[in-house]
Design a protein around this motif. Structure first.
Motif, PDB file in Angstrom:
ATOM      1  N   GLY A 151       0.734  -1.314  -0.074  1.00 18.36           N
ATOM      2  CA  GLY A 151      -0.087   0.014   0.027  1.00 18.36           C
ATOM      3  C   GLY A 151       0.747   1.458   0.071  1.00 18.36           C
ATOM      4  O   GLY A 151       1.882   1.248  -0.081  1.00 18.36           O
ATOM      5  N   LEU A 152       0.164   2.541   0.325  1.00 18.07           N
ATOM      6  CA  LEU A 152       1.040   3.787   0.105  1.00 18.07           C
ATOM      7  C   LEU A 152       1.971   3.909   1.155  1.00 18.07           C
ATOM      8  O   LEU A 152       2.913   4.142   1.189  1.00 18.07           O
ATOM      9  CB  LEU A 152       0.008   4.945  -0.016  1.00 18.07           C
ATOM     10  CG  LEU A 152      -0.679   4.809  -1.351  1.00 18.07           C
ATOM     11  CD1 LEU A 152      -1.716   6.322  -1.052  1.00 18.07           C
ATOM     12  CD2 LEU A 152       0.291   5.360  -2.313  1.00 18.07           C
ATOM     13  N   GLY A 153       1.609   3.157   2.499  1.00 23.15           N
ATOM     14  CA  GLY A 153       2.575   3.418   3.664  1.00 23.15           C
ATOM     15  C   GLY A 153       3.722   2.601   3.525  1.00 23.15           C
ATOM     16  O   GLY A 153       4.874   2.967   3.716  1.00 23.15           O
ATOM     17  N   ARG A 154       3.664   1.264   3.061  1.00 24.69           N
ATOM     18  CA  ARG A 154       4.605   0.446   2.680  1.00 24.69           C
ATOM     19  C   ARG A 154       5.553   1.041   1.517  1.00 24.69           C
ATOM     20  O   ARG A 154       6.772   1.057   1.631  1.00 24.69           O
ATOM     21  CB  ARG A 154       4.204  -0.787   2.127  1.00 24.69           C
ATOM     22  CG  ARG A 154       5.383  -1.742   1.910  1.00 24.69           C
ATOM     23  CD  ARG A 154       6.076  -2.290   3.468  1.00 24.69           C
ATOM     24  NE  ARG A 154       7.005  -3.149   3.094  1.00 24.69           N
ATOM     25  CZ  ARG A 154       8.081  -3.464   3.913  1.00 24.69           C
ATOM     26  NH1 ARG A 154       8.032  -2.946   5.052  1.00 24.69           N
ATOM     27  NH2 ARG A 154       8.921  -4.256   3.598  1.00 24.69           N
ATOM     28  N   LEU A 155       4.954   1.620   0.536  1.00 26.46           N
ATOM     29  CA  LEU A 155       5.737   2.498  -0.648  1.00 26.46           C
ATOM     30  C   LEU A 155       6.408   3.617   0.084  1.00 26.46           C
ATOM     31  O   LEU A 155       7.506   3.748  -0.453  1.00 26.46           O
ATOM     32  CB  LEU A 155       4.521   2.816  -1.687  1.00 26.46           C
ATOM     33  CG  LEU A 155       5.386   3.700  -2.963  1.00 26.46           C
ATOM     34  CD1 LEU A 155       6.111   2.587  -3.941  1.00 26.46           C
ATOM     35  CD2 LEU A 155       4.315   4.164  -3.645  1.00 26.46           C
ATOM     36  N   THR A 156       5.990   4.245   0.936  1.00 25.94           N
ATOM     37  CA  THR A 156       6.476   5.247   1.531  1.00 25.94           C
ATOM     38  C   THR A 156       7.817   4.811   2.231  1.00 25.94           C
ATOM     39  O   THR A 156       9.010   5.424   2.159  1.00 25.94           O
ATOM     40  CB  THR A 156       5.657   6.214   2.362  1.00 25.94           C
ATOM     41  OG1 THR A 156       4.502   6.519   1.868  1.00 25.94           O
ATOM     42  CG2 THR A 156       6.389   7.391   3.200  1.00 25.94           C
ATOM     43  N   VAL A 157       7.499   3.889   3.182  1.00 21.56           N
ATOM     44  CA  VAL A 157       8.678   3.167   3.901  1.00 21.56           C
ATOM     45  C   VAL A 157       9.871   2.744   3.149  1.00 21.56           C
ATOM     46  O   VAL A 157      11.131   2.966   3.291  1.00 21.56           O
ATOM     47  CB  VAL A 157       8.514   2.322   4.748  1.00 21.56           C
ATOM     48  CG1 VAL A 157       9.464   1.558   5.426  1.00 21.56           C
ATOM     49  CG2 VAL A 157       7.419   2.953   5.902  1.00 21.56           C
ATOM     50  N   ASP A 158       9.495   2.034   1.861  1.00 26.44           N
ATOM     51  CA  ASP A 158      10.614   1.713   1.040  1.00 26.44           C
ATOM     52  C   ASP A 158      11.119   2.535   0.368  1.00 26.44           C
ATOM     53  O   ASP A 158      12.632   2.598  -0.013  1.00 26.44           O
ATOM     54  CB  ASP A 158       9.845   0.666  -0.101  1.00 26.44           C
ATOM     55  CG  ASP A 158       9.281  -0.597   0.607  1.00 26.44           C
ATOM     56  OD1 ASP A 158       9.918  -1.096   1.674  1.00 26.44           O
ATOM     57  OD2 ASP A 158       8.632  -1.383  -0.052  1.00 26.44           O
ATOM     58  N   ALA A 159      10.370   3.798  -0.157  1.00 28.60           N
ATOM     59  CA  ALA A 159      10.882   4.812  -0.968  1.00 28.60           C
ATOM     60  C   ALA A 159      12.057   5.509   0.083  1.00 28.60           C
ATOM     61  O   ALA A 159      13.053   5.965  -0.545  1.00 28.60           O
ATOM     62  CB  ALA A 159       9.917   5.665  -1.363  1.00 28.60           C
TER      63      ALA A 159
END
Length: 163
Positions: free
Chosen positions: A78-86
């Motif tokens: 999701g967007l939260g996981r995408l943020t952490v990975d980025a």
């Protein structure tokens, strides 16, 4: 995530209703012989809805911010996981895009909450005053109450409480 907000909404609703139930118009509605459910729903709940709607809007904003932690802990995409990975990969364009998207969602939610104040509450009205018409027939603010009136001097006294 929402269990805390349900309890908060219930507490705010109870507090607002207890304040409203002692007002004169509630006693008047009961004296008219209205059933109790109509007094509670039509008169009391409509007038105490502004703090409830505000708390619901704040809850939506906090849930959006809490999605980062939830998706990271439970390894959900999701967007939260995408943020952490980025952030971990130092992918600045993705970080900027996610922050811009979440800011846009936050602003839209706040706008919808502000517009939603008008729906249940009978005394709140938004007036659109832009672009203002010009000329001798254009509306102007009243000198006493600052309400927008037409240029005829005899029509303002009906709406101005200071006359």
């Amino acid at each position: 995530l929402t269990l805390l907000y349900v309890a908060l909404i219930a507490r705010i609703t109870r507090t607002s209703m207890l304040e409203i139930l002692n007002d004169d118009y509630i006693r008047t509605a009961r004296a008219k012989g209205l059933p109790e459910h109509k007094v509670l729903l039509r008169h009391a709940l409509r007038n105490c809805s502004v703090p409830i709607i505000t708390i619901i809007g704040i809850g939506f904003a906090l849930i959006i911010s809490g999605v980062v932690v939830t998706e990271t802990v439970f390894n959900l995409p999701g967007l939260g996981r995408l943020t952490v990975d980025a952030v971990l990969a130092r992918d600045y364009p993705v970080i900027q895009a996610v922050i811009l998207l979440s800011s846009l969602i936050y602003v839209v939610i706040n706008l919808l909450i502000d517009i939603a104040y008008v729906l249940p509450h009978p005394r709140i009205r938004y007036r659109w005053a832009w672009p203002l018409p010009s000329g001798p027939t254009a509306p102007r603010p009243c000198a006493r109450c600052a309400m927008w009136c037409c240029p005829r001097p005899w029509c303002c006294w009906r709406r101005c409480w200071l006359w």
